[in-house]
Design an enzyme around this catalytic site. Sequence first.
Site, mmCIF file in Angstrom:
data_model
loop_
_atom_site.group_PDB
_atom_site.id
_atom_site.type_symbol
_atom_site.label_atom_id
_atom_site.label_comp_id
_atom_site.label_asym_id
_atom_site.label_seq_id
_atom_site.Cartn_x
_atom_site.Cartn_y
_atom_site.Cartn_z
ATOM 1 N N ASP A 1 32.452 29.944 17.160
ATOM 2 C CA ASP A 1 31.907 28.658 16.714
ATOM 3 C C ASP A 1 31.403 28.715 15.268
ATOM 4 O OD1 ASP A 1 32.232 26.652 18.561
ATOM 5 O OD2 ASP A 1 30.396 27.092 19.669
ATOM 6 N N LYS B 1 39.250 22.961 25.887
ATOM 7 C CA LYS B 1 39.362 24.176 25.065
ATOM 8 C C LYS B 1 40.305 25.175 25.750
ATOM 9 C CE LYS B 1 34.867 23.499 22.937
ATOM 10 N NZ LYS B 1 33.430 23.778 22.922
ATOM 11 N N GLN C 1 28.847 27.114 25.611
ATOM 12 C CA GLN C 1 28.974 25.653 25.593
ATOM 13 C C GLN C 1 27.590 25.009 25.716
ATOM 14 O OE1 GLN C 1 31.960 23.907 25.205
ATOM 15 N NE2 GLN C 1 30.627 22.124 25.032
#
Length: 292
Positions: free
Chosen positions: A124, A57, A101
């Site tokens: 997200d 990422k 995460q």
Amino acid sequence: METKTAKILDGKALASKIYQELSHRISELQPKIGRPPGLAVIMVGDNPASAVYVRNKEKACAKVGIASFGKHFPTQTTQTELEAVIQSLNEDERVDGILVQLPLPNHLDSVGLLHQIHPNKDADGLHPVNLGRLVRGEMGLRSCTPGGVMRLLQEYEISLRGKQAVVVGRSILVGKPLALMLLEADATVTVAHSQTKNLAAIAHDADILIAAVGRPELITAQMIKPGAVVVDVGINRITDSSGNSRLVGDVHFDSVSTVASYITPVPGGVGPMTVAMLLQNTVTSYVQRTSN
Ligand code: NAD
């Protein structure tokens, strides 16, 4: 050997195209806004797979010109400490997107942390406010994996209106939001799950079949209507008979690609699209937060 008839839905190529577009957009916006977009990825503990995901990422961010404000915490970090970190990132003007995460160490409550993220920085797209916006058909940050599936179908001009779509899997991360996005695109949607009876017959009705289960090669050619579009979200690591480890999806690629009209590979299908959508959400949030 049977011939593969299916065309590949190439998520890797589309992700590269999206990176180029984002990079171009950022280079135009940055001089006006006076700073680059910023994404903060919070990682706790030493899960090796998570470390790889976070690194990917951050690399992707660097490629398009998004600044990373990643923070890596030791396993024993407390819920209260992480809540304070999220609050400070919520208030940090340089940060447009925040994500935690997963998985987290067992003593931490991931949903509790998700609730702390400001909905407009929820890169997200999993905060209840953004999921609520999706249910209501309002603008908002959309979940990355289902958003990536929709973008891939759009790129290949696969029409969804009036089509029978079957989503296998009902997780809050993939199956549920994807079912809502397909409904929004005028498909007729069936959601199958672990308690579904006769999955094979339901799957066989699908014009568009999306597998998000986490069971290696569960979906076989007999379950596919000839000419169907098959999207494989699953990522499963298996060890074959000669002891080699490799990644496979939830779809038996070799047999299904002789029946389907389009199919995503694993890897190289939905996976790269998820990261591309994360970056896109960060840029969307950057534009919205700086235009008020
Ligand atoms: P999950 O475990 O949260 O959910 C799995 C779903 O599958 C559940 O709803 C369950 O009811 C259903 N299911 C289980 N067994 C079934 C069966 N035999 N028949 C029908 N349905 C069954 O998983 P998830 O987070 O939704 O992830 C699913 C898969 O997608 C995993 O392999 C995961 O690694 C992968 N994934 C990939 C990406 C990506 O970027 N490509 C992103 C997220 C998840």
